[in-house]
Write a protein that holds these residues in place. Structure first.
Motif, PDB file in Angstrom:
ATOM      1  N   TYR A   1       0.602  -1.122   0.045  1.00  0.00           N
ATOM      2  CA  TYR A   1       0.107   0.094  -0.015  1.00  0.00           C
ATOM      3  C   TYR A   1       1.050   1.250  -0.030  1.00  0.00           C
ATOM      4  N   GLU A   2       1.846   1.212   0.648  1.00  0.00           N
ATOM      5  CA  GLU A   2       2.926   2.570   0.646  1.00  0.00           C
ATOM      6  C   GLU A   2       3.241   2.920  -0.634  1.00  0.00           C
ATOM      7  N   VAL A   3       3.507   2.049  -1.436  1.00  0.00           N
ATOM      8  CA  VAL A   3       3.631   2.530  -2.984  1.00  0.00           C
ATOM      9  C   VAL A   3       2.377   2.635  -3.858  1.00  0.00           C
ATOM     10  N   MET A   4       1.389   1.471  -3.704  1.00  0.00           N
ATOM     11  CA  MET A   4       0.313   1.523  -4.369  1.00  0.00           C
ATOM     12  C   MET A   4      -0.781   2.719  -4.310  1.00  0.00           C
ATOM     13  N   LYS A   5      -0.446   3.296  -2.803  1.00  0.00           N
ATOM     14  CA  LYS A   5      -1.499   4.470  -2.615  1.00  0.00           C
ATOM     15  C   LYS A   5      -1.343   5.552  -3.511  1.00  0.00           C
ATOM     16  N   ASN A   6      -0.284   5.724  -4.276  1.00  0.00           N
ATOM     17  CA  ASN A   6      -0.049   6.660  -5.088  1.00  0.00           C
ATOM     18  C   ASN A   6      -0.679   6.602  -6.451  1.00  0.00           C
ATOM     19  N   PHE A   7      -1.211   5.598  -6.531  1.00  0.00           N
ATOM     20  CA  PHE A   7      -2.077   5.425  -8.019  1.00  0.00           C
ATOM     21  C   PHE A   7      -3.513   5.259  -7.624  1.00  0.00           C
TER      22      PHE A   7
ATOM     23  N   ASN B   1      -1.152   9.590 -12.181  1.00  0.00           N
ATOM     24  CA  ASN B   1       0.421   8.894 -11.854  1.00  0.00           C
ATOM     25  C   ASN B   1       0.755   8.142 -12.779  1.00  0.00           C
ATOM     26  N   LEU B   2       2.149   7.911 -13.063  1.00  0.00           N
ATOM     27  CA  LEU B   2       2.825   7.019 -13.860  1.00  0.00           C
ATOM     28  C   LEU B   2       3.926   6.564 -13.321  1.00  0.00           C
ATOM     29  N   ALA B   3       4.161   5.122 -13.528  1.00  0.00           N
ATOM     30  CA  ALA B   3       5.002   4.397 -13.021  1.00  0.00           C
ATOM     31  C   ALA B   3       6.035   3.656 -13.873  1.00  0.00           C
TER      32      ALA B   3
ATOM     33  N   LEU C   1      15.669  -5.987 -22.291  1.00  0.00           N
ATOM     34  CA  LEU C   1      14.480  -5.199 -22.241  1.00  0.00           C
ATOM     35  C   LEU C   1      13.418  -5.629 -21.020  1.00  0.00           C
ATOM     36  N   LYS C   2      13.941  -4.910 -19.965  1.00  0.00           N
ATOM     37  CA  LYS C   2      13.047  -5.695 -18.954  1.00  0.00           C
ATOM     38  C   LYS C   2      12.420  -4.259 -18.085  1.00  0.00           C
ATOM     39  N   VAL C   3      11.597  -3.404 -18.921  1.00  0.00           N
ATOM     40  CA  VAL C   3      10.750  -2.240 -18.466  1.00  0.00           C
ATOM     41  C   VAL C   3       9.690  -2.025 -18.873  1.00  0.00           C
ATOM     42  N   PHE C   4       8.683  -1.529 -18.189  1.00  0.00           N
ATOM     43  CA  PHE C   4       7.601  -1.267 -18.972  1.00  0.00           C
ATOM     44  C   PHE C   4       6.619  -0.151 -18.188  1.00  0.00           C
ATOM     45  N   LEU C   5       5.630   0.371 -18.574  1.00  0.00           N
ATOM     46  CA  LEU C   5       5.153   1.580 -17.980  1.00  0.00           C
ATOM     47  C   LEU C   5       3.616   1.277 -17.254  1.00  0.00           C
ATOM     48  N   SER C   6       3.371   1.909 -16.067  1.00  0.00           N
ATOM     49  CA  SER C   6       1.851   1.485 -15.561  1.00  0.00           C
ATOM     50  C   SER C   6       1.271   2.841 -15.091  1.00  0.00           C
ATOM     51  N   LYS C   7      -0.156   2.972 -15.113  1.00  0.00           N
ATOM     52  CA  LYS C   7      -0.772   4.065 -14.494  1.00  0.00           C
ATOM     53  C   LYS C   7      -1.691   3.610 -13.487  1.00  0.00           C
ATOM     54  N   ALA C   8      -1.438   2.443 -12.646  1.00  0.00           N
ATOM     55  CA  ALA C   8      -2.449   1.954 -11.996  1.00  0.00           C
ATOM     56  C   ALA C   8      -1.501   1.128 -10.803  1.00  0.00           C
ATOM     57  N   ILE C   9      -2.314   0.325  -9.834  1.00  0.00           N
ATOM     58  CA  ILE C   9      -1.828  -0.526  -8.998  1.00  0.00           C
ATOM     59  C   ILE C   9      -1.269  -1.645  -9.798  1.00  0.00           C
ATOM     60  N   THR C  10       0.019  -2.087  -9.571  1.00  0.00           N
ATOM     61  CA  THR C  10       0.658  -2.906 -10.415  1.00  0.00           C
ATOM     62  C   THR C  10       1.150  -4.428  -9.811  1.00  0.00           C
ATOM     63  N   ASP C  11       0.861  -5.340 -10.505  1.00  0.00           N
ATOM     64  CA  ASP C  11       1.187  -6.725 -10.075  1.00  0.00           C
ATOM     65  C   ASP C  11       2.671  -7.207 -10.272  1.00  0.00           C
ATOM     66  N   LYS C  12       3.025  -7.662  -9.255  1.00  0.00           N
ATOM     67  CA  LYS C  12       4.743  -8.001  -9.225  1.00  0.00           C
ATOM     68  C   LYS C  12       5.199  -8.616 -10.362  1.00  0.00           C
TER      69      LYS C  12
ATOM     70  N   LEU D   1       8.410 -15.316 -13.699  1.00  0.00           N
ATOM     71  CA  LEU D   1       9.493 -15.726 -12.931  1.00  0.00           C
ATOM     72  C   LEU D   1      10.132 -14.874 -11.989  1.00  0.00           C
ATOM     73  N   ASP D   2       9.980 -13.474 -12.409  1.00  0.00           N
ATOM     74  CA  ASP D   2      10.796 -12.570 -11.292  1.00  0.00           C
ATOM     75  C   ASP D   2      10.107 -11.513 -10.714  1.00  0.00           C
ATOM     76  N   ASN D   3      10.305 -10.984  -9.736  1.00  0.00           N
ATOM     77  CA  ASN D   3       9.551 -10.056  -9.062  1.00  0.00           C
ATOM     78  C   ASN D   3       9.967  -8.740  -9.664  1.00  0.00           C
ATOM     79  N   GLY D   4       8.811  -7.983  -9.928  1.00  0.00           N
ATOM     80  CA  GLY D   4       9.131  -6.619 -10.415  1.00  0.00           C
ATOM     81  C   GLY D   4       9.003  -5.397  -9.398  1.00  0.00           C
ATOM     82  N   TYR D   5       9.395  -4.348  -9.819  1.00  0.00           N
ATOM     83  CA  TYR D   5       9.296  -3.219  -8.860  1.00  0.00           C
ATOM     84  C   TYR D   5       8.845  -1.976  -9.618  1.00  0.00           C
ATOM     85  N   THR D   6       7.710  -1.526  -8.691  1.00  0.00           N
ATOM     86  CA  THR D   6       7.132  -0.029  -9.116  1.00  0.00           C
ATOM     87  C   THR D   6       7.830   1.271  -8.787  1.00  0.00           C
ATOM     88  N   PHE D   7       8.124   2.048  -9.586  1.00  0.00           N
ATOM     89  CA  PHE D   7       8.570   3.398  -9.287  1.00  0.00           C
ATOM     90  C   PHE D   7       7.888   4.454  -9.627  1.00  0.00           C
ATOM     91  N   PRO D   8       6.931   4.947  -8.970  1.00  0.00           N
ATOM     92  CA  PRO D   8       6.007   6.242  -9.301  1.00  0.00           C
ATOM     93  C   PRO D   8       6.825   7.286  -9.548  1.00  0.00           C
TER      94      PRO D   8
END
Length: 312
Positions: free
Chosen positions: A32-38, A43-45, A58-69, A75-82
């Motif tokens: 929630y500490e991260v996802m509350k910003n969406f 916002n954009l992450a 090539l291991k990046v993409f974009l999101s404008k919402a709560i994001t699944d790991k 196979l790999d956990n991802g990280y969301t950077f607002p």
């Protein structure tokens, strides 16, 4: 008791937005500490993997919402950077600084010293929000610059071994001209990946992607050697048909779009595999055509980015 207010958008997989019942009672690791910003925020992450088991830089993409790991890799956990951080509601700082009760003050999620170093290197003034004022740049410009660099084939090849084990690191822009060139290309990529670009409809038409046969629109192909998804054209194997079932297919799909990887997924294949035995509606068919257009445009933009020296 079901509360409709808990139903939120979630970036589940690439090009695949779904709904989640976002309540601590049901979501064990809600971040929630991260996802509350969406949540009900503009916002954009930047979403990235640290380590990836597949050999794909090539291991990046974009999101404008709560994001699944597992947004870009199962196979790999991802990280969301607002891009922006929002204050908790009704804090004293929020009440004093916000000029609009419906738009609480947000702050760029950027290191001040790094921003100052970039501003000095390109001789521009940083602003917290995008302005039309000449000689300024904003957080969205930094994100677009980063996104362009991370899609440079030369960058990906140069730092291939490092990208296997850690987060991508981005060189500072050398001058304002180079910075703005990459910002423009990164902006195009951003809008294309979020399926917000008018260029998608143009690309669908330019590629002549079609869906010519009527039927039940049920996805039954398994995307295996014996139940193929992609069938190359005899005259030109760089394009082909993508089969949903034994009678219905998309035409003129570029092979490069079909095989394109983002993280651990091939989105043109993954999206259909996740809908096996489901019936597609008109919106789904149009959405899939936009995915094909997005992936083919991504390949073109990556070549344009590579005409610019991003590695120094």
């Amino acid at each position: 008791m079901f509360e409709k207010s808990y139903v939120k958008d979630i970036s589940y997989r690439t090009f695949d937005k779904r709904a989640i019942y976002y309540s601590k009672e049901y979501v064990e690791r809600d971040r929630y500490e991260v996802m509350k910003n969406f949540i009900d925020r503009d916002n954009l992450a930047l979403f990235s993997l640290k380590r990836m088991r597949k050999d794909n830089p090539l291991k990046v993409f974009l999101s404008k919402a709560i994001t699944d790991k597992s947004y870009i890799s199962s196979l790999d956990n991802g990280y969301t950077f607002p891009l922006y951080l929002y204050p908790d509601e009704n804090t004293q700082t929020n009440l004093l600084e916000s000029k609009d009760e419906d738009k609480p003050t947000r702050t760029p999620n950027l290191d001040h010293q790094i921003v100052a170093d970039i501003a000095k290197a390109i001789d521009l003034t940083f602003t917290n929000e995008k302005e039309a004022t000449a000689g300024t740049f904003a957080p969205i410009d930094i994100l677009d610059y980063i996104y362009a660099v991370l899609h440079s084939p030369t960058y990906c090849e140069t730092y291939k071994e490092f990208l296997k084990i850690d987060f991508p690191r981005v060189p500072y822009p050398s001058d304002a001209d180079t910075f703005w060139q990459l910002v423009a290309l990164g902006s195009d990529l951003r809008q294309i990946h979020l399926l917000e670009s008018p260029k998608l409809a143009v690309q669908v038409k330019a590629l002549s992607v079609g869906y010519p046969i009527n039927g039940d629109n049920c996805v039954t192909r398994k995307m295996t050697k014996t139940s193929i998804g992609f069938e190359p054209n005899e005259a030109d194997n760089s394009i082909g048909k993508v089969w949903l079932n034994d009678t219905q297919y998309f035409t003129n799909v570029p092979l490069v779009a079909w095989e394109f990887y983002i993280g651990g997924y091939q989105p043109a294949q993954k999206w259909l595999k996740d809908r096996r035995d489901r019936t597609l509606d008109h919106h789904d068919i149009k959405h899939y055509m936009n995915i094909i257009a997005s992936l083919s445009l991504t390949n073109e933009l990556m070549q344009q980015i590579d005409n610019i020296n991003v590695t120094g």
